[in-house]
Design an enzyme around this catalytic site. Sequence first.
Site, short mmCIF file in Angstrom:
data_model
loop_
_atom_site.label_atom_id
_atom_site.label_comp_id
_atom_site.label_asym_id
_atom_site.label_seq_id
_atom_site.Cartn_x
_atom_site.Cartn_y
_atom_site.Cartn_z
N ASP A 1 88.33 -26.80 34.54
CA ASP A 1 88.97 -27.59 33.50
C ASP A 1 90.37 -27.93 33.99
O ASP A 1 91.25 -27.06 34.05
CB ASP A 1 89.00 -26.75 32.21
CG ASP A 1 89.88 -27.36 31.12
OD1 ASP A 1 90.53 -28.39 31.38
OD2 ASP A 1 89.92 -26.78 30.03
N CYS B 1 94.57 -23.72 20.40
CA CYS B 1 93.11 -23.73 20.71
C CYS B 1 92.76 -22.65 21.74
O CYS B 1 91.87 -22.85 22.58
CB CYS B 1 92.64 -25.09 21.20
SG CYS B 1 92.87 -26.39 20.00
N LYS C 1 96.77 -36.74 28.86
CA LYS C 1 97.70 -35.69 29.30
C LYS C 1 98.31 -36.06 30.65
O LYS C 1 99.00 -35.26 31.27
CB LYS C 1 96.97 -34.35 29.41
CG LYS C 1 96.56 -33.79 28.04
CD LYS C 1 95.93 -32.45 28.19
CE LYS C 1 95.15 -32.01 26.97
NZ LYS C 1 95.96 -31.46 25.91
N1 PMP Z 1 91.36 -27.75 28.22
C1 PMP Z 1 92.67 -27.50 28.21
C2 PMP Z 1 93.21 -26.44 29.14
C3 PMP Z 1 93.51 -28.20 27.35
O1 PMP Z 1 94.82 -27.93 27.33
C4 PMP Z 1 92.96 -29.17 26.49
C5 PMP Z 1 93.84 -29.95 25.51
N2 PMP Z 1 94.80 -29.19 24.86
C6 PMP Z 1 91.59 -29.42 26.56
C7 PMP Z 1 90.82 -28.68 27.43
C8 PMP Z 1 90.94 -30.46 25.69
O2 PMP Z 1 91.40 -31.72 26.04
P1 PMP Z 1 91.07 -32.97 25.13
O3 PMP Z 1 91.48 -32.62 23.74
O4 PMP Z 1 91.92 -34.06 25.73
O5 PMP Z 1 89.62 -33.25 25.25
#
Ligand code: PMP
Length: 399
Positions: free
Chosen positions: A193, A357, A219
């Site tokens: 990821d 999260c 991001k």
């Molecule tokens: N993995 C990580 C490490 C993240 O920081 C995030 C977003 N905070 C995500 C996955 C999910 O990304 P997205 O919401 O853009 O799909």
Amino acid sequence: MHPDFKILDSKVYGHQLVYLDNAATTQKPQCVIDTLTRYYETLNSNIHRGAHYLAAQATEQYEQVRRKVQQFINARYAHEIIFTRGTTESINLVASSFGWKYLHPGDEVIVSGMEHHSNIVPWQLACERAGAKLQVIPFSDEGVLDLHVYETLFNEHTRLVAVNHVSNTLGTINPVEELTRIAHAHSVPILVDGAQSIAHMPVDVQAIGCDFYCFSGHKMYGPMGVGVMYGREEILDTLPPYQGGGEMIKEVTFEKTTYNELPFKFEAGTPAVGDVLGLGTAIEYMEQQGIQQLADHEDRLLRYATEKMLEVEGLRIFGTAPNKVGVISFLLGASHPYDVGTLLDKLGIAVRTGHHCTQPIMDRYGIPGTVRASFALYTTTEEIDILVQALHRIAPMLM
Ligand code: PMP
């Protein structure tokens, strides 16, 4: 303030905006915004299936971005780049498709204890469907994965490893080359990821050796609603489609449907064409700045901010690994992170509060959440000084 990012001139409650929520989403430079406008003003058309001029132009530019992403992460082939809505969809795609094909009762998937929910829940869903289970790599108080325990988690039931390159909460840069080498030594594929790494360091998927690499456009100075799932051709070829619909088929009858080749097999329906073009512009923008220069700039900010913030009475930092990006999670004494975030907001400083999260990380430390300041290419030491002054000011109020 930065000439390419008008939003940074904003005033919030009468204060100059200090935007330190870059791990949630970065701001977009004017050139990316201009690409979106130009697309809708001059090029809007559905791609791949049109015989007309606009459709051909839009298709060509969309496919050019695929090649740009390929070069950006050094993938072997452009058809290993699948456009998605973002990291979350990329991981769900792999978890579903890989899960259908390869997960069976009794199988195991290894994740780390510092994953975003997006790299936990899709695997739980896939495991639930298959009767498989998760194994978790623990991490130290500093926020460093325990590679020794990692090695012991492998057995004949292990089917896949899913880990982040960088933790969005702790800032830790994980040794993904080493994690990959160990997984492959057990003949197990690995998904990385890259949501928090892609805009902060050079990424070379062949050097890492991983089988999948996922990230989000928003991001990395690009638009929301677009992202990438990179997968090695050899493995993608073996996987069933994730969604059915237009574009992903070769031939459809009511008796049987045959599927399109890569990358189209995984891109059902009309994609976010304008956003993909915006992502291409974001990559060009980052390349103009120099990815290594961005990484060095953020590293200087991290060191500066860490030192200054630790001078604030009662401030504790969560995530002190030797290898970190510009993400600082902290708490002030026993105060609730939300209170700190609200007071900072009133001073024009945008930080994120909560569990980010990553509830298992909060459970690991026994805390409800943290305040998180995260940096980007336009962050300045003056902005860090403003944050630190504000923290000195509010700390006594909250003790
Ligand atoms: N993995 C990580 C490490 C993240 O920081 C995030 C977003 N905070 C995500 C996955 C999910 O990304 P997205 O919401 O853009 O799909």
